[in-house]
Design an enzyme around this catalytic site. Structure first.
Site, short mmCIF file in Angstrom:
data_model
loop_
_atom_site.label_atom_id
_atom_site.label_comp_id
_atom_site.label_asym_id
_atom_site.label_seq_id
_atom_site.Cartn_x
_atom_site.Cartn_y
_atom_site.Cartn_z
N CYS A 4 -6.76 -16.41 -4.12
CA CYS A 4 -8.17 -16.12 -3.84
C CYS A 4 -9.02 -17.38 -3.98
O CYS A 4 -9.03 -18.03 -5.03
CB CYS A 4 -8.65 -15.03 -4.78
SG CYS A 4 -10.43 -14.77 -4.72
N CYS A 7 -11.52 -17.19 -6.91
CA CYS A 7 -10.82 -17.31 -8.21
C CYS A 7 -10.49 -18.77 -8.48
O CYS A 7 -10.60 -19.24 -9.62
CB CYS A 7 -9.55 -16.45 -8.23
SG CYS A 7 -9.86 -14.69 -8.51
N HIS A 46 -11.40 -10.92 -10.89
CA HIS A 46 -11.27 -10.65 -9.45
C HIS A 46 -11.56 -9.19 -9.13
O HIS A 46 -10.91 -8.28 -9.65
CB HIS A 46 -9.86 -11.01 -8.96
CG HIS A 46 -9.71 -10.79 -7.48
ND1 HIS A 46 -10.08 -11.72 -6.55
CD2 HIS A 46 -9.29 -9.71 -6.77
CE1 HIS A 46 -9.86 -11.26 -5.33
NE2 HIS A 46 -9.38 -10.03 -5.43
N ASN A 86 -21.66 -8.60 1.59
CA ASN A 86 -20.94 -8.09 2.75
C ASN A 86 -19.65 -7.42 2.28
O ASN A 86 -19.01 -7.91 1.34
CB ASN A 86 -20.60 -9.24 3.70
CG ASN A 86 -21.85 -9.89 4.27
OD1 ASN A 86 -22.83 -9.22 4.56
ND2 ASN A 86 -21.83 -11.21 4.42
N HIS A 99 -18.92 -10.99 -3.99
CA HIS A 99 -19.95 -12.01 -4.21
C HIS A 99 -21.27 -11.51 -3.66
O HIS A 99 -21.31 -10.79 -2.66
CB HIS A 99 -19.57 -13.34 -3.56
CG HIS A 99 -19.18 -13.25 -2.11
ND1 HIS A 99 -17.96 -12.77 -1.70
CD2 HIS A 99 -19.87 -13.54 -0.99
CE1 HIS A 99 -17.90 -12.79 -0.38
NE2 HIS A 99 -19.04 -13.25 0.09
#
Ligand code: 5GP
Ligand code: ZN
Length: 113
Positions: A4, A7, A46, A86, A99
């Site tokens: 990720c 991350c 995460h 989003n 986020h």
């Protein structure tokens, strides 16, 4: 999560311009800013998207929303700002780590879609 992007940014494996950090939250400048202030605020743990928020991880989301006014004040956004997240393909989410975009520093478009 090993693969990720965010991350890796949180872990410092990929450089970023840090704006704010506490035990639960990391905030950094978007690499492709859409406004004079464009900060991404993420949980350090995460979580893939809004779709994955649940009772076990929602405290980190609450923490993000406690942090947003602090960042907005530090960025001088006294005239207002926008917070966007989003989710999924139709939401055009490109990074699969939850986020929140904090946008400000100019009069933003009224159009949201
Ligand atoms: P999304 O489209 O998933 O809502 O937003 C992802 C955001 O991450 C985009 O605004 C994009 O510019 C930003 N972004 C993508 N890769 C990087 C990166 O490596 N560093 C930083 N700081 N931002 C990134
Ligand atoms: Zn992640």
């Amino acid at each position: 999560m090993a693969d990720c992007l965010f991350c890796k940014i949180i872990a410092g494996e990929i450089p970023s311009t840090k704006v704010y950090e506490n035990d639960a939250v990391y905030a950094f400048r978007d690499i492709n800013p859409m406004a004079p202030t464009h900060v991404l605020i993420v949980p350090k743990t995460h979580v893939a998207s809004v779709d994955e928020i649940n009772a076990d991880n929602s405290a980190s989301v609450a923490c993000i929303f406690e942090v947003i006014p602090k960042i907005a004040a530090a960025e001088g956004l006294a005239n207002g700002y926008r917070v966007i997240t989003n989710c999924g393909a139709d939401g055009c989410q490109s990074v699969k780590h939850l986020h929140f975009h904090l946008l400000g520093g100019k009069k933003l478009s009224e159009k949201l879609d």
